[in-house]
Design an enzyme around this catalytic site. Sequence first.
Site, PDB file in Angstrom:
ATOM      1  N   ASP A 194      47.344  36.217  44.367  1.00 10.44           N
ATOM      2  CA  ASP A 194      48.049  37.500  44.312  1.00 10.44           C
ATOM      3  C   ASP A 194      48.608  37.948  45.659  1.00 10.44           C
ATOM      4  O   ASP A 194      48.716  39.145  45.930  1.00 10.44           O
ATOM      5  CB  ASP A 194      47.122  38.610  43.747  1.00 10.44           C
ATOM      6  CG  ASP A 194      46.631  38.282  42.355  1.00 10.44           C
ATOM      7  OD1 ASP A 194      47.411  37.690  41.592  1.00 10.44           O
ATOM      8  OD2 ASP A 194      45.467  38.620  42.043  1.00 10.44           O
TER       9      ASP A 194
ATOM     10  N   LYS B  58      53.264  35.546  46.015  1.00 12.66           N
ATOM     11  CA  LYS B  58      53.977  34.251  45.959  1.00 12.66           C
ATOM     12  C   LYS B  58      55.226  34.357  45.089  1.00 12.66           C
ATOM     13  O   LYS B  58      56.258  33.780  45.397  1.00 12.66           O
ATOM     14  CB  LYS B  58      53.046  33.157  45.385  1.00 12.66           C
ATOM     15  CG  LYS B  58      51.808  32.907  46.217  1.00 12.66           C
ATOM     16  CD  LYS B  58      50.889  31.905  45.560  1.00 12.66           C
ATOM     17  CE  LYS B  58      50.257  32.414  44.276  1.00 12.66           C
ATOM     18  NZ  LYS B  58      49.327  33.541  44.446  1.00 12.66           N
TER      19      LYS B  58
ATOM     20  N   GLY C 131      49.515  35.098  37.575  1.00 12.90           N
ATOM     21  CA  GLY C 131      50.387  36.195  37.172  1.00 12.90           C
ATOM     22  C   GLY C 131      51.284  36.502  38.350  1.00 12.90           C
ATOM     23  O   GLY C 131      50.810  36.965  39.380  1.00 12.90           O
ATOM     24  N   HIS C 132      52.564  36.170  38.234  1.00 15.47           N
ATOM     25  CA  HIS C 132      53.492  36.345  39.349  1.00 15.47           C
ATOM     26  C   HIS C 132      54.526  37.397  38.994  1.00 15.47           C
ATOM     27  O   HIS C 132      55.152  37.320  37.937  1.00 15.47           O
ATOM     28  CB  HIS C 132      54.176  35.011  39.678  1.00 15.47           C
ATOM     29  CG  HIS C 132      53.212  33.953  40.137  1.00 15.47           C
ATOM     30  ND1 HIS C 132      53.597  32.687  40.477  1.00 15.47           N
ATOM     31  CD2 HIS C 132      51.875  33.993  40.336  1.00 15.47           C
ATOM     32  CE1 HIS C 132      52.531  31.990  40.861  1.00 15.47           C
ATOM     33  NE2 HIS C 132      51.467  32.759  40.763  1.00 15.47           N
TER      34      HIS C 132
ATOM     35  N   GLN D 248      47.546  30.658  42.256  1.00 17.04           N
ATOM     36  CA  GLN D 248      46.235  30.899  42.856  1.00 17.04           C
ATOM     37  C   GLN D 248      46.356  30.894  44.389  1.00 17.04           C
ATOM     38  O   GLN D 248      47.392  31.229  44.903  1.00 17.04           O
ATOM     39  CB  GLN D 248      45.199  29.877  42.371  1.00 17.04           C
ATOM     40  CG  GLN D 248      44.780  30.034  40.916  1.00 17.04           C
ATOM     41  CD  GLN D 248      45.802  29.570  39.904  1.00 17.04           C
ATOM     42  OE1 GLN D 248      46.261  28.439  39.965  1.00 17.04           O
ATOM     43  NE2 GLN D 248      46.172  30.427  38.976  1.00 17.04           N
TER      44      GLN D 248
HETATM   45  P1  GDP Z   1      51.334  36.442  43.187  1.00 19.69           P
HETATM   46  O1  GDP Z   1      50.332  36.113  42.139  1.00 19.69           O
HETATM   47  O2  GDP Z   1      50.984  35.841  44.514  1.00 19.69           O
HETATM   48  O3  GDP Z   1      52.746  36.135  42.794  1.00 19.69           O
HETATM   49  O4  GDP Z   1      51.252  38.026  43.397  1.00 19.69           O
HETATM   50  P2  GDP Z   1      51.215  39.128  42.218  1.00 19.69           P
HETATM   51  O5  GDP Z   1      52.576  39.238  41.662  1.00 19.69           O
HETATM   52  O6  GDP Z   1      50.084  38.880  41.302  1.00 19.69           O
HETATM   53  O7  GDP Z   1      50.812  40.415  43.054  1.00 19.69           O
HETATM   54  C1  GDP Z   1      51.607  40.930  44.063  1.00 19.69           C
HETATM   55  C2  GDP Z   1      52.043  42.373  43.684  1.00 19.69           C
HETATM   56  O8  GDP Z   1      52.499  43.028  44.842  1.00 19.69           O
HETATM   57  C3  GDP Z   1      53.195  42.417  42.712  1.00 19.69           C
HETATM   58  O9  GDP Z   1      53.083  43.572  41.922  1.00 19.69           O
HETATM   59  C4  GDP Z   1      54.418  42.509  43.619  1.00 19.69           C
HETATM   60  O10 GDP Z   1      55.544  43.145  43.019  1.00 19.69           O
HETATM   61  C5  GDP Z   1      53.877  43.373  44.712  1.00 19.69           C
HETATM   62  N1  GDP Z   1      54.445  43.137  46.045  1.00 19.69           N
HETATM   63  C6  GDP Z   1      54.810  41.952  46.611  1.00 19.69           C
HETATM   64  N2  GDP Z   1      55.190  42.153  47.884  1.00 19.69           N
HETATM   65  C7  GDP Z   1      55.063  43.480  48.129  1.00 19.69           C
HETATM   66  C8  GDP Z   1      55.272  44.312  49.279  1.00 19.69           C
HETATM   67  O11 GDP Z   1      55.661  43.866  50.349  1.00 19.69           O
HETATM   68  N3  GDP Z   1      54.975  45.647  49.136  1.00 19.69           N
HETATM   69  C9  GDP Z   1      54.534  46.184  47.969  1.00 19.69           C
HETATM   70  N4  GDP Z   1      54.266  47.490  47.929  1.00 19.69           N
HETATM   71  N5  GDP Z   1      54.337  45.429  46.872  1.00 19.69           N
HETATM   72  C10 GDP Z   1      54.587  44.097  46.956  1.00 19.69           C
HETATM   73  P1  IMO Z   2      47.932  33.988  41.016  1.00 21.20           P
HETATM   74  O1  IMO Z   2      48.772  32.741  40.840  1.00 21.20           O
HETATM   75  C1  IMO Z   2      44.034  35.796  41.618  1.00 21.20           C
HETATM   76  C2  IMO Z   2      40.568  33.634  40.025  1.00 21.20           C
HETATM   77  C3  IMO Z   2      39.822  34.345  38.928  1.00 21.20           C
HETATM   78  C4  IMO Z   2      38.413  33.864  39.208  1.00 21.20           C
HETATM   79  C5  IMO Z   2      38.643  32.403  39.615  1.00 21.20           C
HETATM   80  C6  IMO Z   2      38.449  31.398  38.496  1.00 21.20           C
HETATM   81  O2  IMO Z   2      48.451  35.170  40.277  1.00 21.20           O
HETATM   82  O3  IMO Z   2      47.686  34.245  42.457  1.00 21.20           O
HETATM   83  P2  IMO Z   2      39.961  30.763  36.397  1.00 21.20           P
HETATM   84  O4  IMO Z   2      40.420  31.591  35.237  1.00 21.20           O
HETATM   85  O5  IMO Z   2      41.074  30.179  37.191  1.00 21.20           O
HETATM   86  O6  IMO Z   2      38.932  29.745  36.003  1.00 21.20           O
HETATM   87  O7  IMO Z   2      39.178  31.811  37.353  1.00 21.20           O
HETATM   88  O8  IMO Z   2      39.979  32.335  40.083  1.00 21.20           O
HETATM   89  N1  IMO Z   2      42.023  33.462  39.789  1.00 21.20           N
HETATM   90  C7  IMO Z   2      42.964  34.207  40.375  1.00 21.20           C
HETATM   91  N2  IMO Z   2      42.861  35.281  41.186  1.00 21.20           N
HETATM   92  N3  IMO Z   2      45.245  35.304  41.320  1.00 21.20           N
HETATM   93  C8  IMO Z   2      45.359  34.221  40.523  1.00 21.20           C
HETATM   94  O9  IMO Z   2      46.551  33.618  40.284  1.00 21.20           O
HETATM   95  C9  IMO Z   2      44.187  33.633  39.986  1.00 21.20           C
HETATM   96  N4  IMO Z   2      43.948  32.586  39.168  1.00 21.20           N
HETATM   97  C10 IMO Z   2      42.621  32.478  39.067  1.00 21.20           C
HETATM   98  O10 IMO Z   2      39.932  35.740  39.058  1.00 21.20           O
HETATM   99  O11 IMO Z   2      37.872  34.535  40.320  1.00 21.20           O
HETATM  100 MG    MG Z   3      49.104  37.065  40.744  1.00 22.03          MG
END
Ligand code: GDP
Ligand code: IMO
Ligand code: MG
Length: 433
Positions: A13, A16, A40-41, A225
């Site tokens: 999270d 990416k 979840g991206h 991840q």
């Molecule tokens: P990922 O799994 O690495 O793709 O990240 P996620 O999408 O799960 O979580 C990142 C969250 O932060 C998302 O809701 C993005 O829209 C948000 N986000 C990303 N970069 C920024 C930033 O620079 N500032 C803020 N406020 N939100 C951001």
């Molecule tokens: P993105 O791509 C954050 C974490 C789970 C748990 C561990 C094992 O959005 O960054 P699993 O279901 O993979 O067997 O769970 O890994 N986990 C993540 N945490 N972002 C993710 O993906 C994750 N994918 C798995 O919360 O701790």
């Molecule tokens: Mg994510």
Amino acid sequence: MPLDVIIGAQWGDEGKGRITDLLAAEADIVARYSGGDNAGHTVTVGEQIFKLHLIPSGIVHPHTTCLLGSGMVVNPAILLGEIDDLASMGVNVSPNRLKLSSAAHVLTPAHIALDGAEETRRKGEMLGTTRRGIGPAYKDKAARSGLRLGAMREPEEFAIQMEEHIRAVGEVLERIYNLESPDPVEVAGTYCEYAKRLRPYLTDVGGFVDQALREGKTVLAEGAQGTLLDLDHGTYPFVTSSYPTTPGALIGLGVGPKHLRRIIGVTKAFQTRVGSGPFPTEVFEETADKLRGTGENPWDEYGTTTGRPRRVGWLDGILLRYAVRVNGFTELALTKLDILTGLDPLKLCLSYRRNEDTYHDLPDGPADLSPFTPEYGELPGWRSDLWEIHHRDDLPHEAQSYIRRVEELAELKVSLISVGPEREQVIHWNITA
Ligand code: GDP
Ligand code: IMO
Ligand code: MG
């Protein structure tokens, strides 16, 4: 003929998806290479918010071809749902721009049921998985009993294999966990229909990527991840079951390292983790509330996949430098700098203490962090909002000092900074080649 890779430097999270969206503008191909719908991206484009679990974030750019690599485990129900959702948002997700590796593994309802059953049995020692069936699907793959997407080319035969698989896992569910098994005939029928829909998307992804690189196209690998969730190099056993790190990109796409160009480590300006496991710089109460947000904003720290509140803390320089080492990052992207606005002083973990000893690097990897206490350095914070800033020199001096301190700690340059979720809320800090 470059291959650029985007990797989470923390526990997932990191942002990416949004960094992928930024670089996808210049890429021909965007590919996921590991994990499944545990990812979840989020990509924000004006009023539209795309939440992607299996399909690469690059799909948002109409000119790209998007791939799901062999290192992935794919739940066809989730994939078809995502295809339909994107289509309803006006995105072209036809087989000429979305391709699935025939070597990726199929994730089934039996894997999901097992994931839940195993977590429940761990009681107080839960891993906090996403319960998406990821661990059991990779377990089947490693045991050489998994079903690959390529089997979908023959839907009727595939249905028979599915029925056998559900019966085999069903026995485990019933005998060991005292749980009802999914109905083998029903699942087989459903998966036969999935196969008919997904068959046109099947491709030899390794060959496709190789051909594209030979033709001089740019391929962008989108990590899921993060480094500290890597099966070998993360905080085992509190990890996922795949390889989110750089070598995982090569294995999960089926290409060698000679094409690698940029390896971009994405790190938040602070630290988060969803799920159980060690987190030395974790904070609670007021500071945590500020870092996490209330959940009102889409970017607040609540899981995209599970909705769980994320644990939050100060940026950990020891773990960041470890991620730089494991992945061979060529640069860092520092996200969510805007969230630090108003926190004063800011803390950064500079070293770990164990008894009388101070460590600047992990003596034995990140698996057991419990004996260590973080030692912090403090930096002055800033009060002004960063959302409208587009140039590095317009950042408050305190923010500039913070970024430079992160670079010193990581022993690596930051190339990009994000100060908000929108596409244009990105600042180029050091311009790389
Ligand atoms: P990922 O799994 O690495 O793709 O990240 P996620 O999408 O799960 O979580 C990142 C969250 O932060 C998302 O809701 C993005 O829209 C948000 N986000 C990303 N970069 C920024 C930033 O620079 N500032 C803020 N406020 N939100 C951001
Ligand atoms: P993105 O791509 C954050 C974490 C789970 C748990 C561990 C094992 O959005 O960054 P699993 O279901 O993979 O067997 O769970 O890994 N986990 C993540 N945490 N972002 C993710 O993906 C994750 N994918 C798995 O919360 O701790
Ligand atoms: Mg994510």
